[in-house]
Design a protein around this motif. Structure first.
Motif, short mmCIF file in Angstrom:
data_model
loop_
_atom_site.label_atom_id
_atom_site.label_comp_id
_atom_site.label_asym_id
_atom_site.label_seq_id
_atom_site.Cartn_x
_atom_site.Cartn_y
_atom_site.Cartn_z
N GLY A 45 0.83 -1.19 0.00
CA GLY A 45 0.00 0.00 0.00
C GLY A 45 0.86 1.24 0.00
N ILE A 46 0.35 2.31 -0.62
CA ILE A 46 1.04 3.60 -0.61
C ILE A 46 -0.01 4.70 -0.50
N SER A 47 0.30 5.72 0.30
CA SER A 47 -0.61 6.85 0.47
C SER A 47 -0.35 7.89 -0.61
N ASP A 48 -1.39 8.63 -0.97
CA ASP A 48 -1.22 9.72 -1.92
C ASP A 48 -0.72 10.98 -1.24
N SER A 100 0.56 13.42 -3.94
CA SER A 100 1.09 12.86 -5.18
C SER A 100 0.38 13.49 -6.36
N GLU A 101 0.97 13.35 -7.52
CA GLU A 101 0.34 13.84 -8.74
C GLU A 101 -1.02 13.18 -8.90
#
Length: 105
Positions: A45-48, A100-101
């Protein structure tokens, strides 16, 4: 099945889930966490939302791994909370974060 594709110099991950996380500490109340499945069957998982770390000012996203989607989600949220605790934030301001973009999420 996509996991069986073997291409030289290519690694494939599948986006399997995206969650909206609401937390009162966030300046805009929410962030997103994207979960990717690896060919081996585990998840990341990765957060924005990235926190600008106090020790160097560099933005750092939360990351979490797990054997299930839910475990990766839980570990990503724990990673985010650990960064907040390590840096001693009581609340985050827009200056403390970086998203993030939009095209990445």
């Amino acid at each position: 099945m996509w996991r069986n594709l073997k291409l030289d110099g290519v690694e494939i991950e599948k986006v399997v889930a995206e969650f909206v996380i609401w937390m009162p500490i966030l300046p805009y109340a929410k962030m997103k966490i994207k979960i990717r499945e690896h060919a081996e069957g585990d998840y990341t998982g990765i957060s924005d939302l990235a926190i600008k770390r106090k020790f160097d000012g560099c933005p750092e996203n939360a990351l979490g791994d797990g054997e299930t989607i839910e475990a990766a989600l839980e570990n990503t949220i724990k990673s985010f909370n650990e960064k907040i605790k390590e840096d001693g934030f009581e609340e985050l301001t827009p200056e403390d974060i970086e998203y993030s973009e939009w095209s990445d999420f």
